[in-house]
Design a protein around this motif. Structure first.
Motif, PDB file in Angstrom:
ATOM      1  N   ILE A 190       0.728  -1.093  -0.080  1.00 38.50           N
ATOM      2  CA  ILE A 190       0.011  -0.002   0.018  1.00 38.50           C
ATOM      3  C   ILE A 190       0.845   1.352   0.009  1.00 38.50           C
ATOM      4  O   ILE A 190       0.484   2.229  -0.508  1.00 38.50           O
ATOM      5  CB  ILE A 190      -1.021  -0.002   1.267  1.00 38.50           C
ATOM      6  N   SER A 191       2.076   0.978   0.275  1.00 41.85           N
ATOM      7  CA  SER A 191       2.815   2.225   0.590  1.00 41.85           C
ATOM      8  C   SER A 191       3.381   3.000  -0.925  1.00 41.85           C
ATOM      9  O   SER A 191       4.187   3.973  -0.874  1.00 41.85           O
ATOM     10  CB  SER A 191       4.331   2.048   1.507  1.00 41.85           C
ATOM     11  N   THR A 224      -6.647   3.093  -6.959  1.00 38.37           N
ATOM     12  CA  THR A 224      -5.837   2.321  -6.158  1.00 38.37           C
ATOM     13  C   THR A 224      -6.517   1.120  -5.655  1.00 38.37           C
ATOM     14  O   THR A 224      -5.983   0.337  -4.513  1.00 38.37           O
ATOM     15  CB  THR A 224      -5.281   3.052  -4.907  1.00 38.37           C
ATOM     16  N   ASN A 228      -4.163  -1.724  -3.896  1.00 37.66           N
ATOM     17  CA  ASN A 228      -4.041  -1.807  -2.156  1.00 37.66           C
ATOM     18  C   ASN A 228      -4.524  -3.576  -1.889  1.00 37.66           C
ATOM     19  O   ASN A 228      -4.280  -3.712  -0.747  1.00 37.66           O
ATOM     20  CB  ASN A 228      -5.093  -0.664  -1.565  1.00 37.66           C
ATOM     21  N   THR A 229      -4.970  -4.071  -2.768  1.00 31.61           N
ATOM     22  CA  THR A 229      -5.263  -5.469  -2.389  1.00 31.61           C
ATOM     23  C   THR A 229      -4.145  -6.609  -2.770  1.00 31.61           C
ATOM     24  O   THR A 229      -4.089  -7.801  -2.590  1.00 31.61           O
ATOM     25  CB  THR A 229      -6.462  -6.100  -3.020  1.00 31.61           C
TER      26      THR A 229
END
Length: 239
Positions: A190-191, A224, A228-229
């Protein structure tokens, strides 16, 4: 006689004054140089450039590449997720070029295969910062079924890429087993988009239900949700 002698003496004095003045100029210190330095003194030699004062890490040229999204030594696995989550969805990975190159290939790190996959209409392409498709490959489905290695996938037509921001686009279609067909990635999760917002996301997806790369995309619609998954930060290089 006295008048003539005085005139000659005055002329000699004037000539001597001129010679002394010239001698003083020749001995004056150069501008920016210490007055104590001799006439043959020279400025210190400049420090050598690139003389090993520091190490700034691996570069694409070290591996006969022109650019990359990151050192491939740092790339881990990323799953292709499920067909439902990825098929027909365009994934975008931003890359910044700092010098003009002739862009001929996109290198993709293929980490794992699904020998039973049924793939079709799978493409790589390049969008510029305005969202215009400037180059793309032919269908790469056959290359995704063999040789789990880093491999160059040729653009249909190489193009001169000026310095600037580009987005490498990946489109997958077909059926495959989750966690079987896998690509190399940075593993940043996620970053990956820290500090960024559309249309400048480093990793994003856009559109669904696509069977080919459209001529233009609206980068302001970068999402995203899928990134993000876990479907994110694919490793790419350019040659």
């Amino acid at each position: 006689m006295r008048t003539r002698t005085t005139t000659v003496s005055t002329g000699l004095v004037t000539a001597l004054a001129v010679l002394l003045a010239l001698a003083g100029c020749s001995n004056a210190p150069d501008k920016g140089r210490s007055a104590t330095a001799g006439p043959t003194a020279s400025a210190p030699a400049p420090a050598p450039q690139g003389g090993g004062a520091g190490f700034d890490g691996p570069r694409p040229q070290d591996q006969n590449l022109l650019a990359w999204t990151g050192d491939p030594n740092d790339a881990g696995h990323v799953t292709a997720q499920s067909t439902a989550g990825v098929a027909g969805r365009i994934t975008l990975v931003r890359i910044v070029l700092r010098e003009q190159i002739t862009w001929s290939n996109i290198w993709l790190g293929l980490a794992g295969l699904d020998p039973n996959a049924q793939l079709a209409n799978c493409y790589l392409g390049v969008y510029d910062a305005k969202g215009t498709l400037v180059a793309s490959t032919a269908d790469i489905s056959p290359q995704l079924m063999t040789d789990a290695i880093a491999k160059p996938l040729p653009l249909a037509k190489p193009f001169p890429a000026a310095p600037g921001t580009y987005f490498i686009a990946l489109l997958l279609n077909g059926n495959w087993a989750t966690n079987a067909l896998t690509l190399k990635s940075t593993g940043a999760g996620i970053s990956v988009n820290a500090g960024l917002t559309p249309p400048n996301l480093r990793y994003s997806s856009i559109l669904t239900g696509q069977s080919s790369l459209p001529a233009t995309v609206n980068l302001g619609e970068q999402s995203t949700a899928t990134i993000n998954t876990g479907w994110a930060s694919q490793w790419y290089a350019i040659s």
